[in-house]
Design a protein around this motif. Structure first.
Motif, PDB file in Angstrom:
ATOM      1  N   ILE A  22       0.832  -1.205   0.000  1.00 21.48           N
ATOM      2  CA  ILE A  22       0.000   0.000   0.000  1.00 21.48           C
ATOM      3  C   ILE A  22       0.864   1.252   0.000  1.00 21.48           C
ATOM      4  CG2 ILE A  22      -1.641   1.306   1.419  1.00 21.48           C
ATOM      5  CD1 ILE A  22      -2.902  -1.435   2.135  1.00 21.48           C
ATOM      6  N   ASN A  23       1.985   1.209   0.711  1.00 19.74           N
ATOM      7  CA  ASN A  23       2.910   2.354   0.660  1.00 19.74           C
ATOM      8  C   ASN A  23       3.426   2.582  -0.761  1.00 19.74           C
ATOM      9  OD1 ASN A  23       2.717   2.997   3.351  1.00 19.74           O
ATOM     10  ND2 ASN A  23       4.478   1.766   3.966  1.00 19.74           N
ATOM     11  N   ALA A  24       3.722   1.482  -1.471  1.00 20.83           N
ATOM     12  CA  ALA A  24       4.190   1.607  -2.852  1.00 20.83           C
ATOM     13  C   ALA A  24       3.103   2.202  -3.738  1.00 20.83           C
ATOM     14  CB  ALA A  24       4.618   0.243  -3.382  1.00 20.83           C
ATOM     15  N   LEU A  25       1.847   1.808  -3.508  1.00 21.81           N
ATOM     16  CA  LEU A  25       0.731   2.368  -4.279  1.00 21.81           C
ATOM     17  C   LEU A  25       0.599   3.867  -4.040  1.00 21.81           C
ATOM     18  CD1 LEU A  25      -1.831   1.999  -6.040  1.00 21.81           C
ATOM     19  CD2 LEU A  25      -3.073   1.475  -3.923  1.00 21.81           C
ATOM     20  N   LEU A  26       0.675   4.263  -2.777  1.00 20.93           N
ATOM     21  CA  LEU A  26       0.543   5.681  -2.448  1.00 20.93           C
ATOM     22  C   LEU A  26       1.754   6.482  -2.940  1.00 20.93           C
ATOM     23  CD1 LEU A  26      -0.884   5.324   1.172  1.00 20.93           C
ATOM     24  CD2 LEU A  26      -2.149   5.768  -0.934  1.00 20.93           C
ATOM     25  N   HIS A  46      -8.916  -7.594   7.198  1.00 19.84           N
ATOM     26  CA  HIS A  46      -7.649  -6.989   7.613  1.00 19.84           C
ATOM     27  C   HIS A  46      -7.387  -5.673   6.864  1.00 19.84           C
ATOM     28  CE1 HIS A  46      -3.443  -6.566   8.644  1.00 19.84           C
ATOM     29  NE2 HIS A  46      -3.125  -6.581   7.361  1.00 19.84           N
ATOM     30  N   ILE A  47      -7.615  -5.691   5.550  1.00 20.35           N
ATOM     31  CA  ILE A  47      -7.347  -4.497   4.733  1.00 20.35           C
ATOM     32  C   ILE A  47      -8.259  -3.343   5.138  1.00 20.35           C
ATOM     33  CG2 ILE A  47      -7.456  -3.569   2.392  1.00 20.35           C
ATOM     34  CD1 ILE A  47      -6.719  -6.488   1.464  1.00 20.35           C
ATOM     35  N   VAL A  48      -9.562  -3.633   5.281  1.00 20.84           N
ATOM     36  CA  VAL A  48     -10.508  -2.574   5.617  1.00 20.84           C
ATOM     37  C   VAL A  48     -10.263  -2.047   7.027  1.00 20.84           C
ATOM     38  CG1 VAL A  48     -12.953  -2.042   5.952  1.00 20.84           C
ATOM     39  CG2 VAL A  48     -12.240  -3.443   4.004  1.00 20.84           C
ATOM     40  N   ASP A  49     -10.011  -2.951   7.968  1.00 20.84           N
ATOM     41  CA  ASP A  49      -9.794  -2.528   9.354  1.00 20.84           C
ATOM     42  C   ASP A  49      -8.561  -1.633   9.493  1.00 20.84           C
ATOM     43  OD1 ASP A  49     -11.977  -3.717  10.496  1.00 20.84           O
ATOM     44  OD2 ASP A  49     -10.950  -5.584  11.010  1.00 20.84           O
ATOM     45  N   LYS A  64      -8.808   3.899   5.505  1.00 16.92           N
ATOM     46  CA  LYS A  64      -8.719   5.366   5.557  1.00 16.92           C
ATOM     47  C   LYS A  64      -7.704   5.900   4.552  1.00 16.92           C
ATOM     48  CE  LYS A  64     -10.285   6.131  10.301  1.00 16.92           C
ATOM     49  NZ  LYS A  64      -9.932   6.663  11.641  1.00 16.92           N
ATOM     50  N   ALA A  65      -6.614   5.134   4.348  1.00 15.87           N
ATOM     51  CA  ALA A  65      -5.599   5.567   3.387  1.00 15.87           C
ATOM     52  C   ALA A  65      -6.030   5.320   1.950  1.00 15.87           C
ATOM     53  CB  ALA A  65      -4.282   4.831   3.663  1.00 15.87           C
ATOM     54  N   LEU A  66      -7.004   4.417   1.753  1.00  7.78           N
ATOM     55  CA  LEU A  66      -7.379   4.003   0.403  1.00  7.78           C
ATOM     56  C   LEU A  66      -8.711   4.558  -0.071  1.00  7.78           C
ATOM     57  CD1 LEU A  66      -6.409   0.223   0.775  1.00  7.78           C
ATOM     58  CD2 LEU A  66      -5.097   1.967  -0.431  1.00  7.78           C
ATOM     59  N   GLU A  67      -9.525   5.099   0.842  1.00 10.21           N
ATOM     60  CA  GLU A  67     -10.883   5.478   0.462  1.00 10.21           C
ATOM     61  C   GLU A  67     -10.917   6.626  -0.547  1.00 10.21           C
ATOM     62  OE1 GLU A  67     -13.175   6.794   3.743  1.00 10.21           O
ATOM     63  OE2 GLU A  67     -11.582   8.053   4.603  1.00 10.21           O
ATOM     64  N   SER A  68      -9.838   7.417  -0.640  1.00 13.13           N
ATOM     65  CA  SER A  68      -9.823   8.521  -1.604  1.00 13.13           C
ATOM     66  C   SER A  68      -9.572   8.040  -3.033  1.00 13.13           C
ATOM     67  CB  SER A  68      -8.745   9.537  -1.207  1.00 13.13           C
ATOM     68  OG  SER A  68      -7.469   8.924  -1.222  1.00 13.13           O
ATOM     69  N   ILE A  69      -9.204   6.791  -3.209  1.00 18.08           N
ATOM     70  CA  ILE A  69      -8.971   6.247  -4.555  1.00 18.08           C
ATOM     71  C   ILE A  69     -10.315   5.847  -5.142  1.00 18.08           C
ATOM     72  CG2 ILE A  69      -7.814   4.461  -5.901  1.00 18.08           C
ATOM     73  CD1 ILE A  69      -5.684   4.327  -3.728  1.00 18.08           C
ATOM     74  N   GLU A  70     -10.834   6.672  -6.047  1.00 22.19           N
ATOM     75  CA  GLU A  70     -12.188   6.467  -6.556  1.00 22.19           C
ATOM     76  C   GLU A  70     -12.226   6.199  -8.055  1.00 22.19           C
ATOM     77  OE1 GLU A  70     -14.177  10.020  -5.352  1.00 22.19           O
ATOM     78  OE2 GLU A  70     -14.531   9.298  -3.305  1.00 22.19           O
ATOM     79  N   TYR A  71     -11.084   6.259  -8.746  1.00 25.00           N
ATOM     80  CA  TYR A  71     -11.128   6.039 -10.192  1.00 25.00           C
ATOM     81  C   TYR A  71     -11.331   4.569 -10.539  1.00 25.00           C
ATOM     82  CZ  TYR A  71      -6.282   4.397  -9.941  1.00 25.00           C
ATOM     83  OH  TYR A  71      -5.141   3.705  -9.649  1.00 25.00           O
ATOM     84  N   SER A 112      -1.542  11.933  -0.982  1.00 28.21           N
ATOM     85  CA  SER A 112      -0.422  12.250  -0.085  1.00 28.21           C
ATOM     86  C   SER A 112       0.054  10.964   0.531  1.00 28.21           C
ATOM     87  CB  SER A 112      -0.875  13.220   1.008  1.00 28.21           C
ATOM     88  OG  SER A 112      -1.941  12.669   1.740  1.00 28.21           O
ATOM     89  N   SER A 113       1.372  10.864   0.788  1.00 29.01           N
ATOM     90  CA  SER A 113       1.920   9.609   1.290  1.00 29.01           C
ATOM     91  C   SER A 113       1.724   9.521   2.775  1.00 29.01           C
ATOM     92  CB  SER A 113       3.411   9.499   0.940  1.00 29.01           C
ATOM     93  OG  SER A 113       4.105  10.634   1.366  1.00 29.01           O
TER      94      SER A 113
END
Length: 690
Positions: A491-495, A526-529, A533-540, A689-690
């Motif tokens: 996930i850090n790499a994605l961000l 596990h991912i959602v818990d 919060k870090a991923l919810e802004s990804i909407e495309y 933002s990272s």
């Protein structure tokens, strides 16, 4: 004093008579109040932690070997060694030890411990009595000599005195001369005595004696003496094996005679230790520690000498990669490289770093590419062994940056990509063994550090390795990933990738899309818990909202399940049938391992207890319907970090509930959700933002 002068590596001798590396640090000698005496202290160079704290006892026997090694026994069957980077540092510490014990630093061994039986009369022995008096080295005195050697083994003091006598009088070469005479005369009684004598001399555990016994002039006669074990009806034929069967092949001619002699010597001494000498008794366990050290440091010298011979190694790799090289020759070359890598494990870290850099510069990558493409199974097996050494060396540690020992250059990246390709193949085709290896070595964590590489192809190789593991839908792997929080580097790499729509971006999203489509409940929870919060802004893409939807559906399902348990205990029969039906539809391997796993078996047992309780009344059914999450959470409740508690406990609890009951209408809800996602038009995501 320079920083490297007192730089040491700490070793301990394990039960298999092998030296275990305990770490590298810097040694000092100082007074320790707690131990009430002068002590040796070694502080780790990595973090300053205490690697060794050992009081210099007046009765401890310290030995200095090969100018840079100090060995001693801390307690019964517990041997320690300090290997110094520089001779000067070893000499300083040795002088300090001798000063504390009141001994002459010119000697290479201090006073051995005194048995209680000897302590009473030790003062009666005059100081002028330096040596044990040896009988004349004659055929008629062999039995007397054998009795003397055997008798001193129980006395540390007499062992030391006998060793000094053997050295001062050149006695060993005289004994080996008698061996040749006895063999010419077929004097079996004399040969049996010589077996006892030579075996006893080995058990004196004296490096200076080994230098004589294992020299070119003497070693084969030593082996010959050890053939005539009195317990055997017929003598062994070890010399015949060493001279005729075990042929030494020079894949490339070795011009350095000293190197060739060292290789021969090491092989023969290893043969003596592993094949000829019987397994030592409890009494004899510590008698051969110096022999182990002798072999260990011989290997260090061999690797160092080979590494310094640039012409030799250059020719090895040139022939290994030459298409004109015959297959039999290439087989010999790859086996040599394998043994070379095996010997390198004896090197200290900084020397091992230089060793692998030398291999990289000489072309280990193209060589392995050619070798792995060969049909010869033995050659490919040797190449895989070389890969394993490279994997052990190259695994990066830490989560923020590449290991400085493993430079992030293109050549290293190519090597690591090849290794990851091999490991990914193993995940698919050698599932059981590679699973054990990955979990024991925590390999996935080490691989995912490569997500930080500046080489995108290497980051993709690391991601592909994880994708292949998740693709197995194996709950053992899933729990390993959850417990280790191994989605974090992905996930850090994605961000960190930001708004770039490249292959890395697509590959990471595909990983999470697979988890959503396959509805891997433990990973979704596990991912959602932990990361939503870090991923919810990804909407495309609707991947992450879809994961959240699946997560909410599962929570509702569990709530409905508990409500049904509470409403009607009689519905348990129907639920049980649905549970078994659901189990049959799962992946076969997952079902088998769910039955094996303790968490899943606990869930089933509680379910069956609930069913049994239904026959006795609704109250029992109600109490049995409590989800089996409590034990998992309780086991982690002592942790001070809330996040740490959530990682191993929550997913296990959720996974344990999966499959107890499944309802047909859930599938319809999931299908409706998927249709809604297709209809919704994707849009670009903002810069993250990272």
């Amino acid at each position: 004093m320079s920083d490297t002068r007192r730089r040491v590596k700490v070793y301990t001798l394990n039960e298999d008579r092998q030296w275990d590396d305990r770490g590298t640090g810097h040694v000092t000698s100082s007074f320790v109040e707690r131990l009430k005496g002068m002590s040796l202290l070694v502080l780790a160079e990595s973090d300053g932690s205490l690697l060794l704290e050992s009081k210099i006892s007046p009765n401890t026997a310290y030995q200095k070997q090969q100018d840079t090694l100090i060995v001693w026994s801390e307690a019964d069957n517990y041997d320690l060694a300090l290997s110094f980077q520089e001779k000067a540092g070893c000499d300083e510490i040795w002088e300090r030890i001798c000063q504390v014990q009141g001994k002459d630093p010119a000697m290479d061994i201090t006073q051995d411990p005194i048995d209680e039986s000897e302590e009473d009369h030790f003062e009666e022995i005059p100081e002028t009595t330096h040596l044990v008096e040896l009988p004349p080295c004659e055929l008629g005195r062999l039995e007397e000599i054998a009795d003397l050697v055997t008798s001193v083994l129980s006395s540390p003091i007499r062992r030391e005195k006998l060793a000094l006598a053997l050295m001062n009088e050149g006695y060993i070469k005289k004994l080996l001369g008698l061996f040749r005479v006895c063999e010419d005369l077929d004097n079996r009684e004399g040969l049996h005595h010589l077996y006892e004598i030579v075996r006893g001399i080995l058990f004196l555990n004296k490096a200076a004696l080994f230098e004589v016994m294992f020299s070119d002039d003497c070693i084969m006669d030593v082996v010959g003496c050890l053939e005539y074990d009195p317990a055997l009806v017929q003598p062994k034929r070890h010399r015949e094996f060493l001279t005729k069967t075990a042929k030494f092949k020079e894949v490339i001619p070795i011009t350095d005679s000293e190197l060739r002699q060292k290789i021969h010597q090491t092989y023969r001494v290893q043969y003596i230790q592993d094949i000829i000498l019987p397994t030592p008794s409890v009494f004899e366990e510590n008698f051969l520690s110096t022999l182990t050290s002798f072999i260990f440091y011989n290997k260090v010298e061999i690797v160092s000498m080979l590494q310094e011979d640039e012409k030799f190694l250059t020719e090895v790799f040139a022939q290994l990669t030459d298409e004109a090289t015959e297959e039999s020759k290439r087989r010999e070359l790859v086996n040599f490289v394998k043994e070379f890598c095996a010997f390198s494990q004896t090197l200290q870290p900084q020397n091992r770093d230089a060793f692998y850099k030398t291999l990289a510069n000489l072309g280990i990558l193209p060589a392995l590419e050619i070798v792995m493409g060969m049909d010869d199974l033995q050659v490919r097996a040797a190449a895989i062994d070389i890969f394993s050494y490279l994997v052990e060396f190259n695994h990066p540690e830490g989560s923020a940056k590449m290991n400085p020992v493993c430079p992030d250059n293109f050549q290293t990246a190519q090597l690591l990509a090849l290794i990851l390709e091999l490991l990914t193949f193993c995940v698919e085709h050698h599932t059981y063994h590679i699973k054990t290896y990955i979990m024991n070595k925590d390999l996935l964590r080490r691989v995912l550090v490569l997500m930080n590489s500046k080489h995108t192809f290497l980051a993709l190789c690391a991601l592909r390795f994880m994708r292949r593991i998740i693709g197995l839908k194996d709950e053992y792997y899933n729990r390993y990933i959850i417990k280790g929080n191994l989605f974090e580097p992905v996930i850090n790499a994605l961000l960190d990738n930001g708004t770039r729509y490249n292959l890395l971006n697509s590959a990471i999203i595909e990983l999470f899309e697979f988890i959503k489509v396959e509805d891997i409940k433990s990973l979704i929870a596990h991912i959602v818990d932990n990361f939503y919060k870090a991923l919810e802004s990804i909407e495309y893409v609707q991947t992450f909202k879809g994961l959240k939807g699946r997560y909410e559906q599962e929570k509702d399902r569990q709530s409905q399940k508990l409500n049904r348990y509470r409403r009607d205990a009689r519905s348990l029969d129907e639920d049980e049938e649905l549970w078994f039906n659901d189990d049959d539809e799962d992946d076969e391997g997952e079902t088998v391992e769910r039955r094996m796993d303790e968490d899943f078996s606990d869930s089933y047992e509680k379910f069956m207890e609930a069913k049994k309780g239904a026959a006795n009344g609704a109250n029992n059914a109600k109490s049995a319907a409590v989800p089996p999450a409590s034990p998992a959470v309780t086991s982690n409740s002592s942790s001070s970090s809330v996040k740490t508690v959530a990682l191993p406990a929550t997913p296990v609890a959720k996974t344990a509930l999966v499959g107890l009951v499944d309802y047909p209408d859930d599938e319809d809800e999931e299908e409706e959700e998927e249709e809604e996602e297709v209809e919704e038009s994707p849009r670009k995501r903002p810069r993250l933002s990272s």
